[in-house]
Design a protein around this motif. Structure first.
Motif, PDB file in Angstrom:
ATOM      1  N   SER A  13       0.893  -1.227  -0.040  1.00 11.89           N
ATOM      2  CA  SER A  13       0.136   0.178  -0.004  1.00 11.89           C
ATOM      3  C   SER A  13       0.743   1.115  -0.087  1.00 11.89           C
ATOM      4  O   SER A  13       2.161   1.170   0.520  1.00 11.89           O
ATOM      5  CB  SER A  13      -0.681  -0.045   1.129  1.00 11.89           C
ATOM      6  OG  SER A  13      -0.084   0.097   2.415  1.00 11.89           O
ATOM      7  N   ALA A  14       0.603   2.500  -0.528  1.00 11.35           N
ATOM      8  CA  ALA A  14       0.994   3.591  -0.820  1.00 11.35           C
ATOM      9  C   ALA A  14       1.682   3.837   0.791  1.00 11.35           C
ATOM     10  O   ALA A  14       2.851   4.469   0.721  1.00 11.35           O
ATOM     11  CB  ALA A  14       0.223   4.684  -1.177  1.00 11.35           C
ATOM     12  N   ASP A  15       1.081   3.944   1.747  1.00  7.92           N
ATOM     13  CA  ASP A  15       1.655   4.242   3.124  1.00  7.92           C
ATOM     14  C   ASP A  15       2.866   3.409   3.493  1.00  7.92           C
ATOM     15  O   ASP A  15       3.787   3.793   4.125  1.00  7.92           O
ATOM     16  CB  ASP A  15       0.468   4.296   4.250  1.00  7.92           C
ATOM     17  CG  ASP A  15      -0.279   3.205   4.433  1.00  7.92           C
ATOM     18  OD1 ASP A  15      -0.273   2.335   3.374  1.00  7.92           O
ATOM     19  OD2 ASP A  15      -0.441   2.864   5.523  1.00  7.92           O
ATOM     20  N   LEU A  16       2.591   1.963   3.383  1.00  5.26           N
ATOM     21  CA  LEU A  16       3.737   1.047   3.424  1.00  5.26           C
ATOM     22  C   LEU A  16       5.036   1.463   2.804  1.00  5.26           C
ATOM     23  O   LEU A  16       6.205   1.467   3.087  1.00  5.26           O
ATOM     24  CB  LEU A  16       3.199  -0.320   3.414  1.00  5.26           C
ATOM     25  CG  LEU A  16       2.431  -0.765   4.579  1.00  5.26           C
ATOM     26  CD1 LEU A  16       2.201  -2.412   4.082  1.00  5.26           C
ATOM     27  CD2 LEU A  16       3.048  -0.976   5.754  1.00  5.26           C
ATOM     28  N   ARG A  17       4.725   1.623   1.369  1.00  8.14           N
ATOM     29  CA  ARG A  17       5.681   1.809   0.640  1.00  8.14           C
ATOM     30  C   ARG A  17       6.489   3.055   0.643  1.00  8.14           C
ATOM     31  O   ARG A  17       7.620   3.277   0.726  1.00  8.14           O
ATOM     32  CB  ARG A  17       5.297   1.737  -0.988  1.00  8.14           C
ATOM     33  CG  ARG A  17       6.407   1.786  -2.199  1.00  8.14           C
ATOM     34  CD  ARG A  17       5.847   1.410  -3.380  1.00  8.14           C
ATOM     35  NE  ARG A  17       4.826   2.312  -3.884  1.00  8.14           N
ATOM     36  CZ  ARG A  17       3.606   2.201  -4.069  1.00  8.14           C
ATOM     37  NH1 ARG A  17       3.069   1.253  -3.747  1.00  8.14           N
ATOM     38  NH2 ARG A  17       2.655   2.986  -4.474  1.00  8.14           N
ATOM     39  N   THR A  18       5.828   4.156   0.715  1.00  6.78           N
ATOM     40  CA  THR A  18       6.500   5.579   0.774  1.00  6.78           C
ATOM     41  C   THR A  18       7.292   5.556   2.359  1.00  6.78           C
ATOM     42  O   THR A  18       8.237   6.246   2.574  1.00  6.78           O
ATOM     43  CB  THR A  18       5.310   6.618   1.037  1.00  6.78           C
ATOM     44  OG1 THR A  18       4.479   6.427   1.811  1.00  6.78           O
ATOM     45  CG2 THR A  18       4.833   6.547  -0.596  1.00  6.78           C
ATOM     46  N   ALA A  19       6.751   4.839   3.377  1.00 10.15           N
ATOM     47  CA  ALA A  19       7.423   5.010   4.632  1.00 10.15           C
ATOM     48  C   ALA A  19       8.689   3.941   4.927  1.00 10.15           C
ATOM     49  O   ALA A  19       9.287   3.989   5.717  1.00 10.15           O
ATOM     50  CB  ALA A  19       6.143   4.952   5.772  1.00 10.15           C
ATOM     51  N   LEU A  20       8.761   3.013   3.944  1.00  8.03           N
ATOM     52  CA  LEU A  20       9.751   2.068   4.068  1.00  8.03           C
ATOM     53  C   LEU A  20      11.085   2.721   4.056  1.00  8.03           C
ATOM     54  O   LEU A  20      11.477   3.538   3.137  1.00  8.03           O
ATOM     55  CB  LEU A  20       9.462   1.125   2.818  1.00  8.03           C
ATOM     56  CG  LEU A  20      10.225  -0.422   2.830  1.00  8.03           C
ATOM     57  CD1 LEU A  20       9.620  -1.101   3.928  1.00  8.03           C
ATOM     58  CD2 LEU A  20      10.340  -0.741   1.513  1.00  8.03           C
ATOM     59  N   ALA A  21      11.911   2.010   5.051  1.00  5.90           N
ATOM     60  CA  ALA A  21      13.176   2.637   5.287  1.00  5.90           C
ATOM     61  C   ALA A  21      14.106   2.150   4.082  1.00  5.90           C
ATOM     62  O   ALA A  21      14.010   0.886   3.637  1.00  5.90           O
ATOM     63  CB  ALA A  21      13.681   2.333   6.580  1.00  5.90           C
TER      64      ALA A  21
END
Length: 417
Positions: A331-339
């Protein structure tokens, strides 16, 4: 709810699932088993790695490649390459015997949820899992040079887009790249009657040496040990000590992951290429456009001179770029916040867990900057499966991380299920 949901059923996903089941976890593994090997490599290709370095991993080491071959009356020998179709069948045999039944549906979306994660399959079912392991292989990370992007697939494809090469019989094809995929693809094309040339940016081709005998004097083994990625202490370290590799400084790890074991052809494909394939060294595609009958390529050579080349089709054997932004199923939130590291690849901890998303684990090519070049090869699956399942156990013992859960008023609160 699954303890662990494995996304992907290639060598890494199947190995992780086997270790997880043996550890008593409730596991689901999703994806078409051995899809890259069955669907994206033409018949006639061979494994570049040695047979003994190409085992999928189960805790008891019962389901090895040599055991599969022996069961079918075949012999595997050091220094003799294994056909890709044999390896793919071996993977299916491993899947039937070494782990849970594989659900061949594809996972299209992974999202955070209270208690862990939710995964959506391609037929719309929503599955719950306390932890997730992404073992998505290489196909999400296909890399095509900028000069060749935007052209129709009838004109430009990636080398991994072909389960066979029959469509190119009697045609003119240019292969871009100087590594094993480029050289073996070119050899297969020439052998079926295709007019083929290789366009390589490097000033010369590199060829791997014939491996030394399995049994050799001890002093030669000490001088140049044999590991899963080849001979020499450096390759041995990459292959056999991924945990120590992870302790290197991040810039050093990224540099090694990007440059070690670079483009080279296997010794057994050299005699098939040199007499039959035109190789243009020091050449790079600067621009490409469609013309009647195919493409016109603007090509620069080592001196900077610009020339043109017409061909009916280009096969880009230009590798893969495993950056976090290409993990589209997150999901966009998981992907964009992935370190991520400086090279854009996902960061992982000692157990392959994302530091930014507790309970989300990654495996395979995406972890090469963390654990080294072994993660680009089947050989890395054994270390990964052991370490990752230990990490899942650790995460399950400590409980799920705090995650935001919606409230009746449209705000959010921190919830622990």
């Amino acid at each position: 709810m699954y303890d662990l949901l494995v996304v992907g059923a290639g060598p890494y996903g199947l190995s992780i699932a086997s270790h997880a089941v043996a550890a008593g976890l409730r596991v689901g593994v999703f994806g078409r088993p051995m899809a890259s090997w069955r669907d994206h490599m033409p018949r006639g290709m061979f494994l570049k790695s040695e047979p003994w370095a190409s085992n999928l991993s189960d805790p008891g080491r019962r389901w090895r490649l040599d055991a599969y071959c022996a069961e079918r009356g075949m012999t595997v020998r050091h220094g003799e390459p294994i056909p890709v179709e044999v390896f793919a069948e071996y993977g299916l045999w491993f899947a039937r015997n070494a782990g849970p039944e594989v659900d061949e549906r594809m996972v299209t979306r992974v999202v955070r949820s209270p208690g862990g994660f939710e995964a959506v399959t391609d037929d719309g079912e929503v599955l719950s899992a306390r932890t997730v392991a992404l073992a998505v292989g290489v196909m999400p990370f296909v890399a095509i040079p900028t000069a060749l992007t935007g052209l129709d697939a009838s004109l430009v494809t990636h080398s991994s887009h072909h389960g066979d090469l029959d469509r190119f019989r009697g045609r003119d094809v240019t292969v871009v790249g100087g590594g094993q995929a480029a050289l073996e693809t070119a050899a297969l094309l020439a052998e079926q009657g295709t007019r083929v040339r290789v366009l390589a940016r490097a000033g010369g081709l590199r060829w791997n040496d014939v491996p030394p005998p399995w049994e050799r004097p001890w002093w030669r083994s000490v001088r140049s040990p044999l590991g899963g990625l080849g001979c020499g202490w450096r390759n041995w370290f990459y292959a056999e000590r991924p945990g120590l590799f992870r302790r290197l400084p991040e810039p050093t790890r990224a540099r090694i992951a990007a440059t070690a074991l670079g483009p080279a052809g296997a010794w057994w494909v050299r005699d098939r290429v040199e007499p039959a394939v035109q190789v243009l060294l020091g050449h790079e595609v600067a621009a490409a456009r469609a013309v009647p009958g195919g493409l016109r390529l603007d090509v620069t050579d080592g001196t900077g001179s610009l020339g043109t080349l017409e061909t009916e089709h280009v096969v880009a054997a230009t590798g893969f770029k495993p950056t976090a932004d290409r993990l589209a199923l997150l999901s966009a939130d998981l992907r964009t916040a992935l370190a991520t590291g400086a090279d854009g690849t996902p960061e992982v901890g000692r157990d392959f867990e994302s530091p930014s998303h507790p309970g989300l684990f990654l495996a395979g090519l995406t972890t090469a900057s963390g654990f080294g070049p072994a993660m680009r090869f089947v050989h890395g699956a054994t270390y990964t499966a052991n370490a990752l399942v230990r990490g899942v156990h650790r995460r399950l013992r400590t409980g799920p991380a705090l995650v935001p859960a919606p409230t009746r008023h449209g705000t959010s609160e921190t919830a622990r299920p």
